[in-house]
Design a protein around this motif. Structure first.
Motif, short mmCIF file in Angstrom:
data_model
loop_
_atom_site.label_atom_id
_atom_site.label_comp_id
_atom_site.label_asym_id
_atom_site.label_seq_id
_atom_site.Cartn_x
_atom_site.Cartn_y
_atom_site.Cartn_z
N ILE A 400 35.09 26.86 -8.47
CA ILE A 400 34.73 27.57 -9.34
C ILE A 400 33.00 27.78 -9.38
N LEU A 401 32.56 29.06 -9.32
CA LEU A 401 30.89 29.28 -9.39
C LEU A 401 30.31 28.44 -8.47
N GLY A 402 31.11 28.26 -7.00
CA GLY A 402 30.42 27.43 -5.93
C GLY A 402 30.58 26.12 -6.14
N GLU A 403 30.98 25.46 -7.14
CA GLU A 403 31.42 24.08 -7.30
C GLU A 403 32.82 23.75 -6.88
N PRO A 404 32.75 22.74 -6.08
CA PRO A 404 34.28 22.03 -5.41
C PRO A 404 35.21 22.04 -6.59
N ALA A 405 36.59 22.08 -6.28
CA ALA A 405 37.75 21.88 -7.31
C ALA A 405 37.49 20.61 -8.06
N ARG A 406 37.76 20.63 -9.16
CA ARG A 406 37.68 19.35 -9.97
C ARG A 406 38.30 17.90 -9.18
N ILE A 407 39.57 18.32 -8.71
CA ILE A 407 40.54 17.06 -8.07
C ILE A 407 39.35 16.83 -6.73
N VAL A 408 38.69 17.44 -6.32
CA VAL A 408 37.89 16.93 -5.03
C VAL A 408 36.82 15.97 -5.66
N ASN A 409 36.06 16.37 -6.90
CA ASN A 409 35.25 15.65 -7.27
C ASN A 409 35.68 14.24 -8.12
N ILE A 410 36.90 14.39 -8.44
CA ILE A 410 37.53 13.25 -8.91
C ILE A 410 37.96 12.28 -7.68
N ILE A 411 38.56 12.91 -6.75
CA ILE A 411 38.91 11.93 -5.72
C ILE A 411 37.90 11.25 -4.98
N GLU A 412 36.82 12.20 -4.54
CA GLU A 412 35.75 11.76 -3.75
C GLU A 412 34.98 10.41 -4.57
N GLU A 413 34.73 10.77 -5.90
CA GLU A 413 34.16 9.69 -6.53
C GLU A 413 35.23 8.29 -6.76
N ALA A 414 36.12 8.91 -7.00
CA ALA A 414 37.20 7.44 -6.80
C ALA A 414 37.36 6.73 -5.77
N ALA A 415 37.20 7.40 -4.67
CA ALA A 415 37.21 6.69 -3.28
C ALA A 415 36.01 5.84 -3.20
N LYS A 416 34.74 6.29 -3.49
CA LYS A 416 33.41 5.51 -3.84
C LYS A 416 33.75 4.43 -4.54
N ARG A 417 34.21 4.49 -5.62
CA ARG A 417 34.20 3.23 -6.42
C ARG A 417 35.32 2.28 -6.20
N LYS A 418 36.31 2.81 -5.36
CA LYS A 418 37.47 1.79 -4.86
C LYS A 418 37.12 1.21 -3.28
N SER A 419 35.96 1.97 -2.69
CA SER A 419 35.37 1.80 -1.53
C SER A 419 36.74 2.12 -0.58
N LEU A 420 37.36 3.14 -0.47
CA LEU A 420 38.64 3.42 0.24
C LEU A 420 38.31 4.65 0.85
N PRO A 421 39.12 5.18 1.90
CA PRO A 421 38.75 6.50 2.70
C PRO A 421 39.34 7.48 1.51
N VAL A 422 38.95 8.73 1.69
CA VAL A 422 39.15 9.71 0.62
C VAL A 422 40.77 9.89 0.75
N GLN A 423 41.45 10.45 1.99
CA GLN A 423 42.60 10.67 1.98
C GLN A 423 43.53 9.60 1.17
N GLU A 424 43.40 8.22 1.75
CA GLU A 424 44.00 7.19 1.07
C GLU A 424 43.96 7.13 -0.32
N THR A 425 42.70 7.39 -0.78
CA THR A 425 42.56 7.41 -2.32
C THR A 425 43.35 8.57 -2.89
N ALA A 426 43.39 9.73 -2.31
CA ALA A 426 44.20 10.95 -2.78
C ALA A 426 45.46 10.62 -3.08
N ILE A 427 46.23 9.96 -1.95
CA ILE A 427 47.63 9.50 -1.98
C ILE A 427 47.93 8.47 -3.04
N ALA A 428 46.80 7.42 -3.02
CA ALA A 428 47.13 6.41 -4.00
C ALA A 428 46.94 7.08 -5.31
N TRP A 429 46.15 7.81 -5.61
CA TRP A 429 45.87 8.73 -7.16
C TRP A 429 47.17 9.09 -7.41
#
Length: 817
Positions: A400-429
């Motif tokens: 929306i309005l040029g911002e990434p989808a919320r799920i992208v922001n959630i998963i990318e931040e979760a990946a940082k906090r868990k020190s995991l690749p984004v796709q692996e984080t997405a599947i685990a989430w």
């Protein structure tokens, strides 16, 4: 998070495209006039020139035969759930003049209405056009508000009320997603969640004989509200005096917009003149609307209020009906028993936000539904107001309005906090979400007899520190229903349960409701948003869901229904709106349409339907015939003209009936290539193309309408081009085709439906093990429905049991008859 500042014209464009996308996707769900179209055509000059300019090579093609028009929409993302994303503009071609031009949402809507009238003669553009533009205008207003107030609409962390109020679209499967017919521009600002409207509740004092109320609390809510009102209006002598003079009368709250609506209704005016009702005005703390618009929240209040609102939000006036109020109350009564305590212990990560009471007003034996109010517990009070909580619709919100989808922001931040690749984080989430919600929902239905309407706006997710789901909240239990088969058991817990709520529903009907709200609206929507944002593939997540549902222990029949039914039922929101049905007042009249069982994708053979490349995938040498048979996927650039010539041969015309102009044949193959039902192959004998066969996924094919199809069934059509017996090699070709299909682990049995007048075809099928099941009458032919299992094939050709599918031909022994 930074973002670009949009020009006003671009905001309008985004609002139109958001709503246009939903409208197109409704067509994909509710009509059968659409296919995918791949590539730039060779024999269609008009499309070739236009597609060449736009650079888009995958389109949604919609056929509106009554208007001699076809529409092309460039596809940005193709979803298994039919919630696609598009590029714009949309173009339409007049098939009589060949004129191709861009069309707007109004022209598209006119085409849709014309098409809908084939089956729904009362469909009308008049019932929807103004409300569609109202929705677009409102989206535009909300986008402007978000930009002007510098709201980050898709940030990873939000409070409960932020996630409720930052929904630019909200209902992603309703063509009138932000329709608010009845609100003026001022009302829109004052009472919309998107604009953070804040307002006092409006109070009435009503003679107790005209008020019906129930509560599981120690005090009735009219008394709780009366105590609060005494504090609010302590300096208003007239209000205090009325409360003193009428100690038994009831204090009734309503939404301030609804108060103005009620005060001009004849029954209310008559009650006022007869001194049975007093308008006390607006008092007290400020409340703000949640995503439903009519449910309001205050961060310091113990309660939320779900009011009636005679505003058409999407397609229905949002009125609480008395039986719905009783449903919420009934479920709250159950939760107060040991049965309810057991639920809490059994599902510690699930919180049901119950509605412990309601207030209703009647006059002359008739309920005045504008007063009907359900009272809900508020778990997000005080410190809990700042918890990171998200309504599922917020998690599923697109860019929306040029911002990434919320799920992208959630998963990318979760990946940082868990020190995991984004796709692996997405599947685990996703797995964590499914682990929380799926067993609980199935067990509530199977063991406890409760079907919950868990669509995107009725489910809240609480996050842990790593932004993974840690708790799920179910709300809106006015929509919770009970299995008829559990009636005796549940009534033994609460003796008069559902006496007024009509909440016991036949089990098989609940299968349909539960699959619609929980599987389609909830889980499938989440699968879609992961897929369309490239976090993982939809089919990976579908496999997870299939596996987990398959593990579920269930005796109700629901799991069997979900796993095995070819179609589920889904609300036809577009058709319901076009036929002017109010889904709130007449829920049984809402149009239902078939929705292909997305879990059957677990059995989709990518190798058969989407083979990679264009080169040979299987070769086999048959020494007795001294022939090497090779199979390769059809190459449209290489094979179209050859196939066109083949289908114009006399023996092909009679059976295949594909002797079309080459432009029409090209359309057939371009739509085949883009779809997920059918794939065409070329067979070569000693390097010379002489055979064409198609493999189709039967559960998505017309043939599946004629028997109890399984998702593991795959069918074939086979055509041998030469008439010279020395060049036909029928048995080797057929064996190679069957070898190839049965080599795929997803395949259970093979299916055929050759025309009854094609004796040679049936004899060939019988030769390799097929058996006729029955004769079926299809629209275009009478056919022998026939089946073959691996064991039947290998009984005919034992040496083929250990065939290895390889592009390198192997010498084999065989018994060719």
């Amino acid at each position: 998070m930074g973002r670009s500042i949009y020009k006003l014209s671009k905001i309008r464009q985004e609002a139109e495209e958001l709503n246009f996308t939903i409208l197109i996707n409704n067509c994909c769900r509710e009509f059968n006039n659409n296919t995918y179209y791949s590539g730039i055509p060779k024999y269609d000059k008009v499309l070739s020139e236009y597609f060449g300019k736009t650079g888009h090579d995958l389109h949604l093609k919609l056929d509106f035969l009554s208007e001699t028009t076809e529409v092309y929409v460039p596809l940005r993302y193709v979803s298994e759930s039919k919630r696609h994303l598009y590029h714009f503009p949309v173009v339409a071609r007049n098939l009589e003049t060949e004129e191709l031009k861009e069309i707007d949402i109004d022209r598209f809507l006119e085409l849709v209405v014309s098409h809908a009238r084939f089956e729904y003669p009362n469909a009308s553009v008049d019932s929807i056009k103004d409300r569609l533009h109202n929705s677009i205008d409102n989206i535009e207003a909300y986008l402007k508000h978000f930009q002007e107030t510098k709201k980050e609409v898709n940030k990873a962390e939000m409070s409960f009320i932020e996630s409720e109020q930052l929904l630019a679209v909200g209902h992603s499967t309703h063509p009138l997603t932000k329709g608010r017919s009845g609100f003026s521009n001022e009302d829109l600002i004052n009472y919309s969640p998107e604009t953070e409207g804040r307002f006092q509740l409006h109070y009435f004092l009503i003679h107790h004989n005209h008020v019906t109320e129930e509560s599981v609390e120690e005090k009735l809510f009219s008394e709780i509200l009366k105590d609060e009102l005494r504090k609010y209006a302590i300096e208003d002598e007239s209000v205090i005096q009325l409360l003193k003079e009428n100690p038994q009368w009831k204090v009734v709250p309503v939404h301030p917009w609804e108060a103005n609506f009620l005060l001009v209704q004849p029954d209310v005016k008559e009650m006022q003149s007869n001194k049975l009702l007093y308008d006390l005005g607006a008092w007290g703390a400020l409340y703000t609307p949640t995503s439903s618009v009519r449910t309001v929240y205050n961060e310091e209040s113990d309660w939320m209020f779900k009011f009636s609102l005679h505003v058409k939000i999407t397609s229905a006036e949002r009125v609480n009906y008395l039986h719905e109020l009783y449903r919420g109350y009934d479920f709250s009564r159950l939760l107060k028993t040991p049965w309810g305590e057991n639920l809490k212990n059994e599902y510690p990560d699930i919180t049901i936000i119950s509605d412990p009471g309601f207030i209703s007003v009647s006059y002359k034996g008739k309920v005045i539904d504008g007063f009907n109010t359900s009272i809900r517990y508020n778990p997000f009070k005080g410190r809990n107001a700042d918890k990171n909580i998200a309504v599922l619709a917020s998690i599923c919100q697109d860019e929306i309005l040029g911002e990434p989808a919320r799920i992208v922001n959630i998963i990318e931040e979760a990946a940082k906090r868990k020190s995991l690749p984004v796709q692996e984080t997405a599947i685990a989430w996703f797995q964590k979400y499914i682990a929380l919600i799926l067993p609980a929902t199935i067990n509530l239905f199977n063991k406890h007899g409760v079907a919950c309407e868990l669509h995107q706006q009725n489910v809240l997710v609480e996050f842990d520190e790593a932004l993974f789901p840690s708790r799920i909240y179910f709300r809106d239990n006015q929509g919770f229903l009970f299995r008829k088969s559990k009636e005796e058991e549940l009534i033994s817990i609460v003796p008069d349960l559902a006496k007024h709520s009509k909440a016991f529903i036949p089990d098989d009907r609940l299968f349909s409701l539960l699959s619609h709200y929980f599987i389609i609206s909830n889980i499938t929507s989440l699968i879609n948003v992961f897929g369309c944002n490239g976090l993982t593939t939809e089919n990976q997540l579908i496999d997870i869901v299939y596996t987990e549902i398959n593990k579920a222990k269930d005796t109700s029949g629901f799991v069997d229904y979900v796993l095995n039914n070819r179609y589920w039922k889904v609300k036809g929101n577009l058709l319901t709106a076009l036929t002017n049905i109010d889904g709130g007042a007449a829920p049984s009249s809402v149009v239902q349409v078939d929705y292909p069982n997305i879990l059957h994708n677990h059995f989709l053979s990518k190798q058969l339907i989407f083979p990679a490349g264009k080169e040979t995938i299987y070769s086999r040498y048959f020494p007795k015939a001294d022939v090497t048979i090779s199979i390769r996927p059809m190459d449209l650039d290489r094979d179209l003209e050859m196939l066109h010539e083949w289908f114009h041969r006399d023996h092909a015309k009679k059976i295949w009936k594909m002797d079309w102009p080459i432009r029409e044949l090209e359309v057939y193959y371009r739509t085949m290539i883009a779809g997920n039902v059918l794939c065409s192959y070329i067979g070569e004998a000693n390097g010379e193309p002489t055979c064409n066969f198609e493999v189709y996924w039967t559960t998505r094919d017309q043939v599946g309408d004629y028997y109890d199809v399984l998702p593991t069934d795959y069918g074939t059509h086979q055509f041998i081009a030469p008439t010279d017996p020395k060049k036909k090699f029928v048995s080797p070709f057929t064996q190679c085709m069957v070898d190839y299909v049965f080599a795929q682990p997803e395949v259970g049995k093979m299916v055929g439906e050759g025309a009854v007048n094609s004796l040679a075809s049936m004899m060939n099928k019988t030769h390799v093990g097929f058996k006729i099941e029955k004769v079926i009458e299809m629209p275009h032919k009478k056919a022998n429905l026939n089946f073959c299992y691996r064991e039947w094939y290998w009984a005919k050709f034992p040496q083929n049991k250990n065939i290895v599918i390889s592009p390198i031909p192997k010498e084999t022994s065989e018994n060719l008859i």
